[in-house]
Design a protein around this motif. Structure first.
Motif, short mmCIF file in Angstrom:
data_model
loop_
_atom_site.label_atom_id
_atom_site.label_comp_id
_atom_site.label_asym_id
_atom_site.label_seq_id
_atom_site.Cartn_x
_atom_site.Cartn_y
_atom_site.Cartn_z
N GLN A 58 0.99 -1.40 -0.07
CA GLN A 58 0.18 -0.16 0.10
C GLN A 58 0.73 1.24 0.10
N GLN A 59 1.81 1.27 0.68
CA GLN A 59 2.86 2.40 0.71
C GLN A 59 3.46 2.68 -0.71
N ARG A 60 3.91 1.36 -1.08
CA ARG A 60 4.54 1.70 -2.51
C ARG A 60 3.24 2.28 -3.72
N LEU A 61 2.17 1.81 -3.54
CA LEU A 61 1.00 2.21 -4.22
C LEU A 61 0.96 3.70 -3.87
N ASP A 62 0.70 4.26 -2.68
CA ASP A 62 0.56 5.46 -2.37
C ASP A 62 1.67 6.41 -3.16
N ALA A 63 2.90 6.01 -2.91
CA ALA A 63 4.11 6.72 -3.40
C ALA A 63 3.97 6.75 -4.93
N ALA A 64 3.62 5.63 -5.68
CA ALA A 64 3.45 5.68 -7.24
C ALA A 64 2.12 6.79 -7.51
N GLN A 65 1.01 6.67 -6.82
CA GLN A 65 0.14 7.57 -7.07
C GLN A 65 0.49 8.96 -6.79
N ALA A 66 1.47 9.36 -5.68
CA ALA A 66 1.69 10.62 -5.73
C ALA A 66 2.44 11.14 -6.73
N ARG A 67 3.47 10.15 -7.41
CA ARG A 67 4.48 10.54 -8.32
C ARG A 67 3.58 10.95 -9.69
N ILE A 68 2.57 10.24 -9.90
CA ILE A 68 1.85 10.45 -10.94
C ILE A 68 1.03 11.74 -10.92
N GLU A 69 0.67 12.16 -9.78
CA GLU A 69 -0.29 13.36 -9.37
C GLU A 69 0.72 14.38 -9.39
N LYS A 70 2.15 14.37 -9.70
CA LYS A 70 2.91 15.41 -9.78
C LYS A 70 3.14 15.72 -11.18
N ILE A 71 2.38 15.35 -12.12
CA ILE A 71 2.44 15.52 -13.54
C ILE A 71 1.95 17.15 -13.70
N VAL A 72 2.68 18.01 -13.95
CA VAL A 72 2.43 19.40 -14.12
C VAL A 72 1.49 19.67 -15.33
N THR A 73 0.44 20.37 -15.02
CA THR A 73 -0.71 20.67 -15.93
C THR A 73 -0.54 22.35 -16.18
N GLY A 74 -0.84 22.62 -17.47
CA GLY A 74 -0.71 24.00 -17.83
C GLY A 74 -1.91 24.55 -17.65
N THR A 75 -1.99 26.06 -18.04
CA THR A 75 -3.32 26.69 -17.88
C THR A 75 -4.39 26.19 -18.50
N ASP A 76 -4.34 25.43 -19.60
CA ASP A 76 -5.31 24.98 -20.41
C ASP A 76 -5.87 23.41 -20.08
N GLY A 77 -5.08 23.20 -18.80
CA GLY A 77 -5.55 21.73 -18.21
C GLY A 77 -4.91 20.80 -18.87
N ARG A 78 -4.13 20.70 -19.74
CA ARG A 78 -3.42 19.77 -20.51
C ARG A 78 -1.88 19.45 -19.91
#
Length: 89
Positions: A58-78
């Motif tokens: 679970q800890q490793r899955l949470d860490a992977a999810q946090a890394r995925i959420e670190k994808i930077v989005t531009g002002t247009d949402g992409r």
């Protein structure tokens, strides 16, 4: 109660396992417990080991999810790039 000691000693190496190894071992423990042919003391040790493996996965899955959420989005949402997970820490 050698099984208990073996399981307790083995619990120390969970951090050295890959996610896939930990998950495979957890699945094996679940199968053993579901069969119901394991003595009570060993069942308790297996359950404790399984819980430690579940927490590690679970800890490793949470860490992977946090890394995925670190994808930077531009002002247009992409997605406009990525940011290293540890960059802020």
């Amino acid at each position: 109660m050698d099984e208990g000691n073996t399981a307790a000693a083995g619990a120390q190496d969970i951090s050295q396992m890959s996610f896939e190894q930990a998950l495979a071992q957890l699945e094996q423990i679940v199968q053993q417990l579901e069969r119901g042919d394991v003595p009570l003391d060993q069942s308790i040790s297996l359950y404790e080991r399984g819980e430690a493996l579940r927490a590690a996965c679970q800890q490793r899955l949470d860490a992977a999810q946090a890394r995925i959420e670190k994808i930077v989005t531009g002002t247009d949402g992409r997605a406009s790039g990525t940011q290293a997970f540890d960059a802020e820490g």
